[in-house]
Every structure is written in structure tokens, then in C-alpha cells.
Design a protein around this motif. Structure first.
Motif, mmCIF file in Angstrom:
data_model
loop_
_atom_site.group_PDB
_atom_site.id
_atom_site.type_symbol
_atom_site.label_atom_id
_atom_site.label_comp_id
_atom_site.label_asym_id
_atom_site.label_seq_id
_atom_site.Cartn_x
_atom_site.Cartn_y
_atom_site.Cartn_z
ATOM 1 N N GLU A 112 6.200 0.397 22.250
ATOM 2 C CA GLU A 112 4.740 0.444 22.256
ATOM 3 C C GLU A 112 4.240 1.127 23.522
ATOM 4 N N LEU A 113 3.261 2.017 23.357
ATOM 5 C CA LEU A 113 2.737 2.787 24.484
ATOM 6 C C LEU A 113 1.298 2.428 24.830
ATOM 7 N N HIS A 114 0.497 2.117 23.797
ATOM 8 C CA HIS A 114 -0.934 1.952 24.062
ATOM 9 C C HIS A 114 -1.588 1.249 22.874
ATOM 10 N N THR A 115 -2.489 0.309 23.148
ATOM 11 C CA THR A 115 -3.248 -0.369 22.093
ATOM 12 C C THR A 115 -4.734 -0.218 22.392
ATOM 13 N N GLU A 116 -5.509 0.093 21.365
ATOM 14 C CA GLU A 116 -6.947 0.302 21.547
ATOM 15 C C GLU A 116 -7.720 -0.217 20.343
ATOM 16 N N GLN A 117 -8.983 -0.461 20.566
ATOM 17 C CA GLN A 117 -9.876 -0.919 19.499
ATOM 18 C C GLN A 117 -10.391 0.279 18.710
ATOM 19 N N GLN A 118 -11.096 -0.009 17.620
ATOM 20 C CA GLN A 118 -11.624 1.054 16.772
ATOM 21 C C GLN A 118 -13.149 1.063 16.783
ATOM 22 N N VAL A 119 -13.691 2.230 16.472
ATOM 23 C CA VAL A 119 -15.139 2.433 16.417
ATOM 24 C C VAL A 119 -15.481 3.142 15.115
ATOM 25 N N VAL A 120 -16.731 3.063 14.711
ATOM 26 C CA VAL A 120 -17.185 3.835 13.564
ATOM 27 C C VAL A 120 -17.978 5.032 14.074
ATOM 28 N N VAL A 121 -17.683 6.178 13.519
ATOM 29 C CA VAL A 121 -18.395 7.407 13.890
ATOM 30 C C VAL A 121 -19.461 7.666 12.836
ATOM 31 N N ALA A 127 -21.150 14.761 10.842
ATOM 32 C CA ALA A 127 -22.327 15.371 11.462
ATOM 33 C C ALA A 127 -23.349 15.807 10.412
ATOM 34 N N LEU A 128 -22.862 16.190 9.230
ATOM 35 C CA LEU A 128 -23.757 16.607 8.151
ATOM 36 C C LEU A 128 -24.355 15.424 7.393
ATOM 37 N N GLY A 129 -23.958 14.195 7.758
ATOM 38 C CA GLY A 129 -24.492 13.020 7.100
ATOM 39 C C GLY A 129 -23.871 12.737 5.749
ATOM 40 N N LEU A 130 -22.619 13.188 5.546
ATOM 41 C CA LEU A 130 -21.966 13.016 4.243
ATOM 42 C C LEU A 130 -20.863 11.967 4.267
ATOM 43 N N ALA A 131 -20.548 11.419 5.436
ATOM 44 C CA ALA A 131 -19.474 10.440 5.525
ATOM 45 C C ALA A 131 -19.566 9.727 6.866
ATOM 46 N N CYS A 132 -18.804 8.629 6.980
ATOM 47 C CA CYS A 132 -18.567 7.989 8.268
ATOM 48 C C CYS A 132 -17.074 7.689 8.332
ATOM 49 N N ALA A 133 -16.587 7.253 9.489
ATOM 50 C CA ALA A 133 -15.156 6.983 9.611
ATOM 51 C C ALA A 133 -14.908 5.968 10.711
ATOM 52 N N VAL A 134 -13.932 5.103 10.476
ATOM 53 C CA VAL A 134 -13.464 4.155 11.489
ATOM 54 C C VAL A 134 -12.221 4.752 12.117
ATOM 55 N N VAL A 135 -12.266 4.982 13.434
ATOM 56 C CA VAL A 135 -11.191 5.699 14.127
ATOM 57 C C VAL A 135 -10.872 5.003 15.445
ATOM 58 N N PRO A 136 -9.703 5.273 16.037
ATOM 59 C CA PRO A 136 -9.399 4.727 17.368
ATOM 60 C C PRO A 136 -10.415 5.190 18.401
#
Length: 275
Positions: free
Chosen positions: A159-168, A219-228
Motif C-alpha cells: 500500500e502506498l497511499h489512501t485518500e477520500q473521494q469527492v464528487v465532481v 463541464a457541459l452539465g451532462l454528468a457527474c463523477a465520484v473520483v479520488p
């Protein structure tokens, strides 16, 4: 069992149709049917339920499909790694998802290059899910994987790194000013559906192939995403980010085959863990 028989069975089990499997294997259907029947007799089990309308896998067939895929990947990996070991110029192939762990990857390559016995590192930037496959089939010697999105079963890992996620979200969206959002709230945004990645065709959102395409759709308002959270540095002024505390944490690991005896892989792993 022979690898030829395993390839035959995997084709039939994935197609669930002898005609399509035979076409995929570039062979006639009768010898393919006989080969599967012979395999069943030798194992003493029924692998396929056959009716006039359909073919389905038995429980034993499902187990053999899973094991056969691993076995064939191992054979393919052995061939590739053997040829690479005989190459004139030694090197190591590292696979990672394009856009992920950019800062860590840059530091790793720089630190490893400074090692006295370092060799050339070929970096393969891939789509989601591809680094794991490249490592299993021997196209890569080592990979940066991200749990829980990548499966690390069958690999040795550090294991190298652990992080939380955000929604864009697109900038200016009504939820962009929230201090946090739950996964349930993200999933109910019908105006901003989550994307569909290759290999996961189900879902309401648009099909995407890479992060560049994904962030443009957001950016075009067509989707969102949960990412690191570390992907924040790839976003632009037309994006907004909101923490999602109940999303699973993402752990970056460096992974390699457990039977690897490559000194270059060992040195690369040591450098990564030191960082």
C-alpha cells in the motif's frame, strides 16, 4: 488438461453458443462439441446444461471458467516475460491508469532513475481496469492499482497511499455549494447521471473512455463523477468539487506477480514504498 481444451471451453462458456464459439476459434463446430464432451468425461462432471434453445453453465462450469481464465492468463504471461527476459536491453514495464496517481508516478520514476542499478522503465498509460489485465497477462511487470476499483487478488502488493473521494460537478450547479454530499444524494441526481465505463455498460449516464472525456462532459452539465480527491489538480474553473464522506476510500497499491524474481521489480517496489 491442455491449454487448447481450456481455450475451447472458455470460448463456449463466454459465448454460450457452440456455433459462435467455433467461429471465434476459427474451427468447425463438431470437433469443438466433441472436445468439450471429452473434457467433461475426463473431469467426471457436467460443465454445461444443453437444451434445444440454450446453453447454461453448471456450478462446476462456472468454477472452471474462472480458473481457466487465470490459467490461460498465466500461460500467456509466462511466454511474454520469458521473451522479455531474453531481450538485449533489460527493462521493466509499469502499467497505470492514465491520469491517476500522477504526482506519485512522477516521484517514483525520478527516485528510481537515481538508483545505481536502475533499468529503463516503460510506462503503459491505460484505461480503467486495464492495468490489472496487463499485469495478469504478462504485458506489464508491475502496476499501480487502486482498490476497491481494481482487484488485487493473486498479486503481491504494497500500500502506498489512501485518500477520500469527492464528487465532481459542473460549476454553478445547485449542489456545488454544499459542504458534503452522500453517495445516495449523488446517485439520485437524474440531471447529472454517473458515467458508464468500458466493461460496465449498464447505467443511465453517458459512455466514457477516459478522464479527459469525463471531465469535459461534466463541464457541459451532462454528468457527474465520484473520483479520488487527488484528481482535483486536473480540474478546471468550470468544475466544482464536493466531498463524499461515505464513499469508500481509495487505496493506491503497487502490485506485482508473487512468483516474480526480477531485481528491477524489487528495486522499483522498494523505491515506491520508501516514497
Amino acid at each position: 488438461m491442455e491449454t487448447r481444451e481450456l481455450r475451447y471451453f472458455v470460448a463456449v462458456a463466454e459465448e454460450l453458443h457452440f456455433g459462435r464459439a467455433a467461429q471465434r476459434l476459427s474451427m468447425a463446430q463438431p470437433p469443438l462439441s466433441r472436445a468439450i464432451q471429452q473434457l467433461e468425461r475426463r473431469l467426471g462432471v457436467v460443465l454445461l446444461h444443453r437444451t434445444a434453445r440454450a446453453i447454461t453453465l453448471t456450478e462446476a462450469g462456472s468454477v472452471l471458467l474462472r480458473e481457466a481464465r487465470f490459467a490461460l492468463d498465466a500461460v500467456e504471461a509466462a511466454e511474454r516475460r520469458t521473451r522479455r527476459a531474453a531481450a538485449d536491453r533489460p527493462g521493466v514495464v509499469l502499467a497505470t491508469k492514465a491520469g491517476a496517481s500522477r504526482e506519485l508516478l512522477a516521484k517514483l520514476l525520478h527516485a528510481y532513475a537515481a538508483e545505481p542499478d536502475s533499468v529503463a522503465v516503460e510506462v503503459m498509460l491505460c484505461g480503467p481496469g486495464e492495468p490489472e489485465s496487463l499485469l495478469r497477462t504478462g504485458r506489464a511487470d508491475v502496476a499501480l492499482l487502486h482498490r476497491p476499483y481494481d482487484t488485487t487478488a493473486g498479486f503481491d502488493t504494497e500500500e502506498l497511499h489512501t485518500e477520500q473521494q469527492v464528487v465532481v460537478l459542473p460549476k454553478g450547479h445547485p449542489l456545488a455549494d454544499r459542504a458534503s454530499l452522500s453517495l445516495a444524494e449523488v446517485n439520485t441526481q437524474t440531471d447529472l447521471p454517473l458515467p458508464r465505463w468500458p466493461g460496465h455498460p449498464d447505467g443511465p449516464g453517458p459512455q466514457v473512455r477516459d478522464q479527459t472525456q469525463l471531465f469535459q462532459l461534466i463541464a457541459l452539465g451532462l454528468a457527474c463523477a465520484v473520483v479520488p480527491e487527488s484528481l482535483r489538480d486536473q480540474l478546471h474553473d468550470d468544475h466544482a468539487v464536493v466531498p463524499v464522506p461515505d464513499a469508500p476510500a481509495v487505496t493506491t497499491v503497487i502490485a506485482w506477480p508473487p512468483h516474480s524474481r526480477s531485481r528491477a521489480v524489487a528495486d522499483l517496489v522498494r523505491t515506491a514504498t520508501r516514497l
